[in-house]
Design a protein around this motif. Structure first.
Motif, short mmCIF file in Angstrom:
data_model
loop_
_atom_site.label_atom_id
_atom_site.label_comp_id
_atom_site.label_asym_id
_atom_site.label_seq_id
_atom_site.Cartn_x
_atom_site.Cartn_y
_atom_site.Cartn_z
N LEU A 70 0.83 -1.20 0.00
CA LEU A 70 0.00 0.00 0.00
C LEU A 70 0.87 1.26 0.00
O LEU A 70 0.55 2.24 -0.67
CB LEU A 70 -0.94 0.00 1.21
CG LEU A 70 -2.13 -0.95 1.13
CD1 LEU A 70 -2.85 -1.01 2.46
CD2 LEU A 70 -3.07 -0.53 0.02
N GLU A 71 1.96 1.24 0.74
CA GLU A 71 2.88 2.37 0.74
C GLU A 71 3.51 2.56 -0.64
O GLU A 71 3.71 3.69 -1.09
CB GLU A 71 3.99 2.16 1.78
CG GLU A 71 3.54 2.36 3.21
CD GLU A 71 3.33 3.82 3.54
OE1 GLU A 71 4.16 4.65 3.15
OE2 GLU A 71 2.31 4.12 4.18
N LYS A 72 3.80 1.45 -1.29
CA LYS A 72 4.44 1.52 -2.61
C LYS A 72 3.48 2.08 -3.67
O LYS A 72 3.93 2.62 -4.68
CB LYS A 72 4.92 0.13 -3.02
CG LYS A 72 5.90 0.12 -4.13
CD LYS A 72 6.47 -1.26 -4.32
CE LYS A 72 7.61 -1.21 -5.31
NZ LYS A 72 8.20 -2.52 -5.51
N MET A 73 2.18 1.97 -3.45
CA MET A 73 1.21 2.49 -4.41
C MET A 73 1.24 4.01 -4.50
O MET A 73 0.80 4.58 -5.50
CB MET A 73 -0.20 2.01 -4.09
CG MET A 73 -0.45 0.58 -4.49
SD MET A 73 -2.13 0.07 -4.23
CE MET A 73 -2.88 0.68 -5.74
N LEU A 74 1.74 4.69 -3.48
CA LEU A 74 1.78 6.15 -3.51
C LEU A 74 2.70 6.66 -4.61
O LEU A 74 2.34 7.56 -5.37
CB LEU A 74 2.22 6.70 -2.15
CG LEU A 74 1.27 6.45 -0.99
CD1 LEU A 74 1.89 6.93 0.30
CD2 LEU A 74 -0.06 7.12 -1.24
N GLN A 75 3.90 6.13 -4.67
CA GLN A 75 4.85 6.48 -5.73
C GLN A 75 5.54 5.20 -6.18
O GLN A 75 6.67 4.91 -5.78
CB GLN A 75 5.88 7.49 -5.24
CG GLN A 75 5.34 8.88 -5.05
CD GLN A 75 6.43 9.87 -4.71
OE1 GLN A 75 7.49 9.51 -4.23
NE2 GLN A 75 6.13 11.13 -4.96
N GLY A 78 8.90 5.89 -7.93
CA GLY A 78 9.71 6.96 -7.35
C GLY A 78 9.09 8.31 -7.63
O GLY A 78 8.00 8.42 -8.19
N PRO A 79 9.79 9.37 -7.25
CA PRO A 79 9.25 10.71 -7.48
C PRO A 79 9.17 11.01 -8.98
O PRO A 79 10.00 10.51 -9.75
CB PRO A 79 10.25 11.64 -6.78
CG PRO A 79 11.48 10.85 -6.64
CD PRO A 79 11.08 9.40 -6.58
N PRO A 80 8.20 11.80 -9.39
CA PRO A 80 8.07 12.10 -10.82
C PRO A 80 9.24 12.93 -11.32
O PRO A 80 9.83 13.71 -10.56
CB PRO A 80 6.76 12.89 -10.90
CG PRO A 80 6.50 13.38 -9.54
CD PRO A 80 7.16 12.43 -8.59
N PRO A 81 9.60 12.75 -12.58
CA PRO A 81 10.71 13.54 -13.13
C PRO A 81 10.30 15.00 -13.25
O PRO A 81 9.12 15.33 -13.40
CB PRO A 81 10.93 12.92 -14.51
CG PRO A 81 9.65 12.27 -14.87
CD PRO A 81 9.04 11.84 -13.57
N GLU A 82 11.29 15.86 -13.16
CA GLU A 82 11.01 17.28 -13.27
C GLU A 82 10.63 17.61 -14.71
O GLU A 82 11.25 17.12 -15.66
CB GLU A 82 12.24 18.10 -12.85
CG GLU A 82 12.57 17.96 -11.38
CD GLU A 82 13.71 18.86 -10.98
OE1 GLU A 82 13.97 19.86 -11.69
OE2 GLU A 82 14.32 18.58 -9.95
#
Length: 89
Positions: A70-75, A78-82
């Motif tokens: 469930l935590e992994k579903m947030l990202q 990883g963070p989105p590219p700029e």
């Protein structure tokens, strides 16, 4: 033949509007990969046997494995590219 082709295009457009993860012409690689990972994780969470298998393979409890997924579903990727600015600055 052309009637079938038009019918397929209409049904594809309908699916793209109805389901977010099917993508569209303007979707980025990152968005597509995130949708794919979220769908896979959702499937693992929804099928209890698969969740049991993952928990046993990693030596974790089922509850902890569910929490990690469930935590992994947030990202999921990883963070989105700029985003590059359109001005070029």
């Amino acid at each position: 033949m052309s009637c079938d082709r038009m019918n397929i295009n209409r049904s594809w457009e309908h699916m793209q509007q109805k389901y977010v993860g099917t993508g569209h012409s303007d979707i980025t690689k990152f968005e597509w990969a995130s949708n794919h990972h979220r769908d896979s994780i959702g499937s693992h969470l929804g099928h209890h046997d698969m969740l049991l298998y993952l928990a046993a393979a990693q030596g974790e409890s089922v509850g902890r494995q569910r929490y990690q997924l469930l935590e992994k579903m947030l990202q999921p990727c990883g963070p989105p590219p700029e985003k590059e600015s359109e001005d070029g600055l």
